[in-house]
Design a protein around this motif. Structure first.
Motif, PDB file in Angstrom:
ATOM      1  N   SER A 161       0.849  -1.190   0.000  1.00  0.00           N
ATOM      2  CA  SER A 161       0.000   0.000   0.000  1.00  0.00           C
ATOM      3  C   SER A 161       0.884   1.240   0.000  1.00  0.00           C
ATOM      4  N   VAL A 162       0.288   2.358  -0.394  1.00  0.00           N
ATOM      5  CA  VAL A 162       1.053   3.581  -0.616  1.00  0.00           C
ATOM      6  C   VAL A 162       1.900   3.930   0.610  1.00  0.00           C
ATOM      7  N   HIS A 163       1.263   3.917   1.791  1.00  0.00           N
ATOM      8  CA  HIS A 163       2.021   4.375   2.950  1.00  0.00           C
ATOM      9  C   HIS A 163       3.168   3.433   3.285  1.00  0.00           C
ATOM     10  N   ALA A 164       2.968   2.140   2.997  1.00  0.00           N
ATOM     11  CA  ALA A 164       4.047   1.189   3.258  1.00  0.00           C
ATOM     12  C   ALA A 164       5.221   1.433   2.296  1.00  0.00           C
ATOM     13  N   VAL A 165       4.897   1.728   1.037  1.00  0.00           N
ATOM     14  CA  VAL A 165       5.946   2.021   0.050  1.00  0.00           C
ATOM     15  C   VAL A 165       6.757   3.233   0.513  1.00  0.00           C
ATOM     16  N   VAL A 166       6.024   4.292   0.887  1.00  0.00           N
ATOM     17  CA  VAL A 166       6.687   5.534   1.245  1.00  0.00           C
ATOM     18  C   VAL A 166       7.561   5.345   2.486  1.00  0.00           C
ATOM     19  N   ARG A 167       7.060   4.534   3.417  1.00  0.00           N
ATOM     20  CA  ARG A 167       7.814   4.336   4.662  1.00  0.00           C
ATOM     21  C   ARG A 167       9.125   3.589   4.456  1.00  0.00           C
ATOM     22  N   ARG A 168       9.268   2.950   3.291  1.00  0.00           N
ATOM     23  CA  ARG A 168      10.553   2.333   2.999  1.00  0.00           C
ATOM     24  C   ARG A 168      11.617   3.377   2.705  1.00  0.00           C
ATOM     25  N   GLY A 169      11.206   4.643   2.616  1.00  0.00           N
ATOM     26  CA  GLY A 169      12.193   5.707   2.445  1.00  0.00           C
ATOM     27  C   GLY A 169      12.078   6.452   1.133  1.00  0.00           C
ATOM     28  N   ILE A 170      10.842   6.842   0.776  1.00  0.00           N
ATOM     29  CA  ILE A 170      10.665   7.611  -0.454  1.00  0.00           C
ATOM     30  C   ILE A 170      10.058   8.969  -0.118  1.00  0.00           C
ATOM     31  N   GLY A 171      10.628  10.001  -0.670  1.00  0.00           N
ATOM     32  CA  GLY A 171      10.045  11.337  -0.559  1.00  0.00           C
ATOM     33  C   GLY A 171       9.458  11.708  -1.901  1.00  0.00           C
ATOM     34  N   TYR A 172       8.276  12.329  -1.886  1.00  0.00           N
ATOM     35  CA  TYR A 172       7.572  12.591  -3.147  1.00  0.00           C
ATOM     36  C   TYR A 172       7.229  14.071  -3.256  1.00  0.00           C
ATOM     37  N   VAL A 173       7.614  14.667  -4.355  1.00  0.00           N
ATOM     38  CA  VAL A 173       7.244  16.052  -4.637  1.00  0.00           C
ATOM     39  C   VAL A 173       6.348  16.026  -5.869  1.00  0.00           C
ATOM     40  N   PRO A 174       5.024  16.139  -5.666  1.00  0.00           N
ATOM     41  CA  PRO A 174       4.123  15.928  -6.805  1.00  0.00           C
ATOM     42  C   PRO A 174       4.119  17.106  -7.776  1.00  0.00           C
TER      43      PRO A 174
ATOM     44  N   ALA B  22       4.690  15.786   7.449  1.00  0.00           N
ATOM     45  CA  ALA B  22       5.481  14.911   6.586  1.00  0.00           C
ATOM     46  C   ALA B  22       6.496  14.098   7.371  1.00  0.00           C
ATOM     47  N   GLN B  23       6.787  14.520   8.612  1.00  0.00           N
ATOM     48  CA  GLN B  23       7.793  13.801   9.395  1.00  0.00           C
ATOM     49  C   GLN B  23       7.288  12.417   9.759  1.00  0.00           C
ATOM     50  N   ARG B  24       8.073  11.423   9.383  1.00  0.00           N
ATOM     51  CA  ARG B  24       7.713  10.063   9.765  1.00  0.00           C
ATOM     52  C   ARG B  24       8.446   9.709  11.045  1.00  0.00           C
ATOM     53  N   PRO B  25       8.015   8.602  11.701  1.00  0.00           N
ATOM     54  CA  PRO B  25       8.718   8.203  12.923  1.00  0.00           C
ATOM     55  C   PRO B  25      10.213   8.113  12.627  1.00  0.00           C
ATOM     56  N   GLY B  26      11.020   8.682  13.478  1.00  0.00           N
ATOM     57  CA  GLY B  26      12.458   8.645  13.262  1.00  0.00           C
ATOM     58  C   GLY B  26      13.017   9.905  12.620  1.00  0.00           C
ATOM     59  N   ALA B  27      12.118  10.773  12.143  1.00  0.00           N
ATOM     60  CA  ALA B  27      12.588  12.023  11.545  1.00  0.00           C
ATOM     61  C   ALA B  27      13.166  12.905  12.651  1.00  0.00           C
ATOM     62  N   THR B  28      14.265  13.546  12.351  1.00  0.00           N
ATOM     63  CA  THR B  28      14.925  14.346  13.381  1.00  0.00           C
ATOM     64  C   THR B  28      14.654  15.825  13.194  1.00  0.00           C
ATOM     65  N   GLY B  29      14.763  16.555  14.305  1.00  0.00           N
ATOM     66  CA  GLY B  29      14.625  18.003  14.255  1.00  0.00           C
ATOM     67  C   GLY B  29      15.739  18.626  13.434  1.00  0.00           C
ATOM     68  N   GLU B  30      16.860  17.935  13.428  1.00  0.00           N
ATOM     69  CA  GLU B  30      18.011  18.461  12.681  1.00  0.00           C
ATOM     70  C   GLU B  30      17.708  18.510  11.180  1.00  0.00           C
ATOM     71  N   ARG B  31      17.070  17.459  10.693  1.00  0.00           N
ATOM     72  CA  ARG B  31      16.729  17.430   9.260  1.00  0.00           C
ATOM     73  C   ARG B  31      15.739  18.544   8.930  1.00  0.00           C
ATOM     74  N   LEU B  32      14.784  18.762   9.842  1.00  0.00           N
ATOM     75  CA  LEU B  32      13.807  19.829   9.635  1.00  0.00           C
ATOM     76  C   LEU B  32      14.540  21.166   9.544  1.00  0.00           C
ATOM     77  N   ALA B  33      15.506  21.363  10.450  1.00  0.00           N
ATOM     78  CA  ALA B  33      16.269  22.614  10.447  1.00  0.00           C
ATOM     79  C   ALA B  33      17.036  22.771   9.144  1.00  0.00           C
TER      80      ALA B  33
END
Lengths: 251, 294, 370
Positions: free
Chosen positions: A87-100, A118-129
């Protein structure tokens, strides 16, 4: 160097294992057969540009990879794992970012909320920064409704949304579409900065942007891969461009 | 003057009840595009489970205060549970066929409502509530039953809670984003189906709560309790704008007051004015008062 | 060689082609058939009670058939259809009782009233689409139910209803002994309505309706205005429902608010789904079956057999609506094409006319394992 790149075939390249592999993928929109057996690889750390005329099936390819459209035949693998039936969310959780293609930012949410969503579990504040650092324009607009932003700013939100996670692969669909040249330059610069840190599959009609970013190029026409090689090769081959991209000879 | 105050407060209490029913409907439609005809049955079940709880806990014909509050909790839980069952069991298999989703909610609504008649027989039941709730307070010369105030307070709490949920929590963001563009939410790696179940359960809980308070408001219940109020809740949702909780709250006030004041003059004017209001809103502002331009 | 040409040549195909004609002839002679049909019918078939049971089924069949022109053939989900059936019941009843008109003007008044009402409601509602349309029509139906139920203008008799004034009626319509005449009236009306509907759905207009159902945008691109065609469907189906209501008035000997509310529309939807929305005859069969079960289950539930069952079984059985609700859910989930869908391959003369109209299930989005 040039001779080895030219000899690369679409499906089997020597050396590194591909991150993403499409093998004989078919998909449909309603009853229209759009992808008619697409096969190509995306190699790690590189930017692969998907080229082709309007309606060739570029966006459909990205949507099929994500599972937004079912692949009725063929297999799609990411890092060797088959995700064709996920399913879509499972595909994306394998590590895909999508810019439509149409950015699809959530207009009623603030910039900050768009990115946090958009932050998935494990996303860090550092990446957001870091995503904010890439687009200083957004930094001061965190509390602003995304719907009130300009087209270029919305595109930045859409790209930033794909950068807040530690993704294996980014799928980016026509980031230059409908933007003023100045803004296209800004977006290109940002993507050049991202390039090398992650693998990208980019759909782009704007050849200048494609040249600036692309390492490899895959051309599709009528739902089939008609050419795969280096971006430099496509840039230099005007006959190829005229035939499949509708540029040069008849614009 | 006292009549005006009485009608206003009663109208607001009615509005509060409609809001409890409409808020869930609106969220469900906003996120899932499902017109949920089973919502009235959740309301009916809220009313019946509240009545049943009080009947079990209190001596016959009386309603103690603890029994009443327990009944409210039971009604909320029952509403949420039924909604979850309907969403997971009936709606989920039909996501590819929207018309059939509407039909299956109709079927579920009919079946669940009739089930109350099967279990507790079709006759109306008197809803026993604590005396302090059915007693009246005098405000500006108007004698207003206390349960009106409780109902209004509950609706205000729910409104505040929902706005906080939607603005501040991650699931709230998912619901709002999903109402705009479900596909993009999926493409961010979010399991929207879980959000569907959550929203449905939340809507069911609010309907159950509304049913319990509605029973206190009207003083008696019967199996058609929910379906009668559902029609007005639908009107509230449309006038308020599908998917907008604030819009539903505003529209509920308009409808509740119009109905009370209208029906005070003749027995049917209120209901009739509401339908005219609906027609006017749909023709002039098809998205509803607070509707987005979907 | 296609399957259809084969079946036309075999005797089996001939039998299937003739089946509807045989059924029709049988139905026409029922009032003269003094046969006992145990379990299904009480007493001989030509008993007035049985005739009325069937005839009311015909009128509901008309309502369901007309509703399906809108729902099944044009793809418009309206919850206001009961209004027009109700107009057919109430308007002539009012003209007969309060204004003491004779039958023909009363019926003409009913038909005109129902049609104008459908035009007005349709013209307003069809400016919206989808769920909005469902809710607007629901609200209009509710308004109608309020007017009738609250006895606005002292015309409708409120919750009590309005009994049929028999003094102005011709002899042949009055009294239990003349039930057979009413039966034939209902059957002939059904046949006329059916043929009319059949003519419509096979006409170019019917093609446009189907086009709207499948893809409204495409119809627009052909330069046609979907609104006009949807309104036409709305008005015609409303007028036909009014006809059903007018016959119902005489069979029921009066008008009750039951026939105007939104619940009645839901019942119609139930009949259509039971019968199958992809054909013309399906909803008629669905309506007959629904009405038959409704009446017979109620009788049966009162019987000793049911009373002797444990409460877990006997209580649900006493509640036909509960049983219909369960049936409805099961049909929607597992047999969305209803009876007509199940027999679609058998009844040839209907299939080649309506074969293209059978609803196709949508392709499921998301990943499938086909």
């Amino acid at each position: 160097m040039t001779s080895t790149t030219i000899e690369r075939s679409a499906t089997a390249r020597t050396g590194t294992e591909p991150i993403l592999r499409l093998a004989n993928v078919h998909s449909y929109i309603a009853e229209s057969h759009i992808l008619q057996g697409i096969s190509f690889d995306v190699l790690p750390g590189r930017v692969t540009v998907l080229l082709g005329r309007n309606g060739a099936g570029k966006t459909t390819t990205l949507r099929t990879i994500l599972g937004l459209l079912p692949a009725r035949e063929g297999t799609i693998t990411l890092d060797g794992a088959n995700l064709t039936r996920d399913s879509v969310h499972a595909v994306v959780r394998r590590g895909i970012g999508y810019v439509p293609e149409d950015r699809d930012v959530f207009a009623g949410l603030t910039v900050e909320q768009n990115l946090r969503l958009a932050q998935r579990p494990g996303a860090t504040g550092e990446r957001l920064a870091r995503a904010y650092d890439l687009f200083p324009d957004l930094k001061k607009r965190g509390a602003q409704r995304a719907g009130s932003l300009s087209g270029g700013q919305q595109q930045m939100v859409a790209i930033a949304r794909a950068l807040v996670n530690d993704n294996r692969l980014l799928l980016i669909d026509e980031p230059s579409k409908g933007l003023a040249p100045v803004v296209v330059n800004q977006v290109t610069e940002a993507l050049v900065a991202v390039k090398g840190t992650t693998t990208i599959l980019l759909v782009e009609q704007n050849l200048a942007m494609a040249r600036a970013l692309g390492d490899d190029a895959v051309i599709i026409d009528d739902g089939r891969v008609v050419h795969a090689g280096s971006m430099d090769e496509v840039s230099g081959d005007e006959a190829l461009q005229a035939r499949y991209l509708g540029v040069g000879g008849h614009a | 003057m006292s009549t005006f105050v009485l009608l206003t407060l009663t109208g607001l209490a009615l509005a509060a009840m409609y809001f409890l029913l409409a808020a869930g409907l609106s969220l469900i439609f906003g996120l899932m595009d499902v017109l949920n005809f089973a919502h009235g049955a959740f309301f009916t079940w809220g009313a019946y489970s509240a009545w049943w709880t009080i009947d079990q806990v209190s001596p016959a014909g009386t309603g103690s205060t603890p029994a009443f509050f327990l009944a409210i909790v039971v009604a909320t839980v029952v509403g949420a549970a039924l909604a979850t069952i309907v969403e997971v069991g009936l709606l989920r298999p039909l996501y590819a066929r929207p018309i059939f989703q509407v039909l299956v909610t109709l079927g579920a609504g009919l079946t669940l409502s009739q089930l109350t008649s099967v279990i507790w027989r079709p006759d109306a039941r008197v809803f026993a509530q604590p005396n302090w709730l059915s007693d009246t307070s005098t405000i500006l010369g108007a004698r207003v039953p206390n349960n009106r105030f409780l109902l209004i307070a509950a609706a205000l709490l729910v409104l505040a809670g929902m706005l906080l949920f939607l603005k501040k929590t991650r699931y709230g963001l998912i619901v709002r984003a999903g109402a705009e563009n479900r596909e993009m939410v999926r493409a961010l790696g979010i399991d929207v189906d879980r959000a569907f179940t959550l929203v449905f359960a939340l809507g069911g809980a609010l309907a159950g709560l509304g049913g319990a308070f509605g029973a206190a408001y009207f003083g008696s219940i019967d199996p058609s309790f929910g379906s009668v109020n559902l029609i007005f809740a639908f009107i509230v949702v449309v006038i308020g704008g599908l998917g907008s909780v604030t819009g539903s709250a505003l529209a509920a006030v308009v409808i509740g007051l119009a109905q009370q004041f209208g029906n005070y003059y003749t027995s049917w004017a209120g209901d009739f004015v509401i339908v005219l209001l609906l027609a006017a809103v749909l023709l002039l502002r098809p998205g509803g008062l607070m509707g987005s331009t979907r | 060689m296609t399957a259809r040409t084969v079946s036309k040549m075999t005797p089996g195909g001939l039998v299937r082609s003739l089946a509807p004609v045989v059924v029709l002839l049988l139905l026409l002679v029922v009032p003269r058939l003094s046969i006992e049909v145990p379990v299904l019918f009480n007493g001989p078939l030509d008993r007035p009670g049985n005739l009325r049971l069937l005839a009311v089924g015909f009128t509901l069949g008309i309502a369901a058939l007309s509703y399906n022109l809108l729902f099944g053939f044009t793809g418009v989900l309206s919850f206001g259809h009961a209004l027009f059936f109700g107009a057919g019941v109430y308007l002539p009843a009012i003209a007969l009782r309060h204004w003491e008109w004779s039958v023909v003007p009363s019926l003409l008044f009913g038909l005109a009233g129902g049609t104008v009402l459908a035009l007005a409601v349709g013209a307003l509602s069809l400016r919206t689409e989808g769920v909005y349309l469902a809710m607007v029509t629901l609200a209009f139906a509710q308004a109608g139910a309020v007017i009738v139920g609250k006895n606005v203008g002292d015309l409708t008799g409120g919750e009590e209803g309005l009994s049929l004034r028999t003094r102005g009626l011709p002899e042949w319509m009055v009294g239990v002994v003349n039930t057979d005449n009413l039966y034939w009236m209902a059957l002939v009306t059904l046949i006329v309505v059916y043929l009319l509907a059949w003519r419509l759905v096979t006409s170019p207009v019917g093609q446009v309706w189907k086009g709207i159902r499948e893809n409204e945008r495409r119809v627009e691109m052909l330069g046609l205005r979907p609104y006009v065609f949807k309104l036409l469907a709305f008005v015609i189906s409303g007028a036909l429902a009014t006809c059903g209501g007018m016959v119902y008035l005489f069979l029921a000997s009066g008008a009750t608010p039951r026939v105007v509310g939104a619940n009645f529309t839901v019942t119609l939807l139930l009949m259509v789904i039971i019968g199958g929305s992809g054909s013309l005859w399906g909803p008629v069969a669905g309506a007959m079956l629904y009405h038959f079960l409704d009446i017979r289950l109620t009788d049966w539930a009162a019987s000793d057999t049911v009373a002797s069952l444990p409460a877990v079984l006997s209580r649900p059985l006493r509640d036909p609506l509960f049983i219909f609700g369960v049936i409805f859910i099961l049909l929607v989930m597992f047999f969305p094409r209803g009876i007509a869908g199940a027999f679609g391959g058998r009844l040839r003369p209907f299939r080649h006319v309506f074969g293209g109209a059978v609803a196709r299930p949508a392709v499921a989005p998301g990943k499938t394992t086909e």
